[in-house]
Design a protein around this motif. Sequence first.
Motif, mmCIF file in Angstrom:
data_model
loop_
_atom_site.group_PDB
_atom_site.id
_atom_site.type_symbol
_atom_site.label_atom_id
_atom_site.label_comp_id
_atom_site.label_asym_id
_atom_site.label_seq_id
_atom_site.Cartn_x
_atom_site.Cartn_y
_atom_site.Cartn_z
ATOM 1 N N LEU A 175 -9.108 0.257 -2.962
ATOM 2 C CA LEU A 175 -8.147 -0.085 -2.023
ATOM 3 C C LEU A 175 -8.914 -0.350 -0.689
ATOM 4 C CD1 LEU A 175 -4.720 1.177 -2.884
ATOM 5 C CD2 LEU A 175 -5.311 -1.181 -2.806
ATOM 6 N N ARG A 178 -2.360 7.922 -6.631
ATOM 7 C CA ARG A 178 -1.604 6.758 -7.104
ATOM 8 C C ARG A 178 -1.782 6.819 -8.454
ATOM 9 N NH1 ARG A 178 -0.990 3.405 -2.422
ATOM 10 N NH2 ARG A 178 -2.560 3.784 -0.969
ATOM 11 N N LEU A 212 -3.429 4.059 3.810
ATOM 12 C CA LEU A 212 -4.571 4.470 2.870
ATOM 13 C C LEU A 212 -4.824 5.935 2.831
ATOM 14 C CD1 LEU A 212 -7.544 1.954 4.624
ATOM 15 C CD2 LEU A 212 -6.032 1.903 2.180
ATOM 16 N N ARG A 213 -4.856 6.262 1.748
ATOM 17 C CA ARG A 213 -4.819 7.964 1.405
ATOM 18 C C ARG A 213 -6.171 8.571 1.154
ATOM 19 N NH1 ARG A 213 0.132 7.435 -3.203
ATOM 20 N NH2 ARG A 213 1.384 6.238 -1.826
ATOM 21 N N THR A 234 -5.587 6.154 -9.165
ATOM 22 C CA THR A 234 -6.384 6.928 -8.799
ATOM 23 C C THR A 234 -7.359 7.614 -9.691
ATOM 24 O OG1 THR A 234 -5.096 7.076 -6.859
ATOM 25 C CG2 THR A 234 -7.072 8.650 -7.136
ATOM 26 N N LEU A 289 -7.663 11.520 -0.637
ATOM 27 C CA LEU A 289 -8.031 11.414 -2.223
ATOM 28 C C LEU A 289 -9.763 11.407 -2.315
ATOM 29 C CD1 LEU A 289 -5.212 9.330 -3.683
ATOM 30 C CD2 LEU A 289 -5.357 11.772 -3.486
ATOM 31 N N ASP A 333 3.237 4.136 -4.924
ATOM 32 C CA ASP A 333 2.494 5.300 -5.622
ATOM 33 C C ASP A 333 1.764 4.787 -6.856
ATOM 34 O OD1 ASP A 333 2.984 7.223 -3.707
ATOM 35 O OD2 ASP A 333 4.667 7.969 -4.867
ATOM 36 N N ASP A 345 -8.195 2.375 -7.925
ATOM 37 C CA ASP A 345 -8.439 3.608 -7.302
ATOM 38 C C ASP A 345 -8.471 3.533 -5.919
ATOM 39 O OD1 ASP A 345 -10.030 6.291 -7.507
ATOM 40 O OD2 ASP A 345 -11.406 5.112 -6.317
ATOM 41 N N GLU A 346 -8.334 4.537 -4.940
ATOM 42 C CA GLU A 346 -8.297 4.252 -3.595
ATOM 43 C C GLU A 346 -9.518 3.888 -2.655
ATOM 44 O OE1 GLU A 346 -5.421 4.660 -0.482
ATOM 45 O OE2 GLU A 346 -5.264 5.595 -2.647
ATOM 46 N N LEU A 369 0.721 -1.208 -0.074
ATOM 47 C CA LEU A 369 0.083 -0.084 0.092
ATOM 48 C C LEU A 369 0.464 1.282 0.109
ATOM 49 C CD1 LEU A 369 -2.693 -1.066 2.603
ATOM 50 C CD2 LEU A 369 -3.026 -0.924 0.166
#
Length: 296
Positions: A198, A279, A228-229, A282, A232, A189, A194-195, A186
């Motif tokens: 994820l 990423r 985890l982003r 994303t 975004l 990049d 897509d986040e 994880l």
Amino acid sequence: CSARLQGDAAAFTAALRTLVNNPQFSDVMFVVGREQQKVFAHRCVLACRCQAFRGMLGQAPVGSQDSSSSVPPQGPFILGNVQPEVFLAVIEFLYTNSVTLNSHIALEVLTSSVEYGLQDLCKLCVKFIKDTLSVEQVCEALQAAVTYGQADLQQHCLAFIEGCTAAVVQTQGFRELSDVVLARVLHSDRLAVDELDLVQAVREWAHVSSAVLERPVPEVAALPVRELRLPLLAPSELVTLESYNQQDLLIPVENIAAAWRAHALRKGSGVPSRLCRPRRGTRPRDHHRHLEPHAK
């Protein structure tokens, strides 16, 4: 003068191959796996080719009063934790310096090669695994690479995952990754997913790990969740995320609060820059342009 001349290596290897698991002239026997399959070998070959076997075959029998006895143990040696096909692959390598692999046993042969200290066999296994890597097996291969310190295989597996992430996160192997290895994945990049997908994949992984380890979801997922982003995600997606989160507490409240703060302030204030960086996979969202200056 003198010289060392090399004969036909192929003929020599073929001759030695006839001794693999051949009871003729054998002086040691192994009982392997749950099947208790008998495997015959020649202790002089095993001892000269492998330090681990040299130690095993040279030990005095259990209960012997003379530990320095020159009489070697007669066996049979019980190896219940290895598949016969895997053990025979190791034996084949010791006799012929070559090995017959397939995708079903390659990782287990790699494990045995590490346990027995057979570096050349380890290299052959790594090469085979890299050449035959698949979506279904890449996570298991990555886990093995990290466990046994195979940096080259680890990098190869990560690159493979980055190329087809959406398919990989649906596999059983993904759900069986350790928390440390999942966090390493994880961190990339270049994941092609897509986040939001994820987050869902990590949630499914966490519930499986929670059941297997008999530990709470927030506890088993603490390390991967840090990667985890959330900034975004769009506001509507964060609302849905909060709804799911009330059921399993996968994500700490402060992480979600930080994502909302990034929306409110129109920048990634207080959030590590890597968590605001899209990423490769994303999907673009309107607010991403506000995060870009912070990412830079």
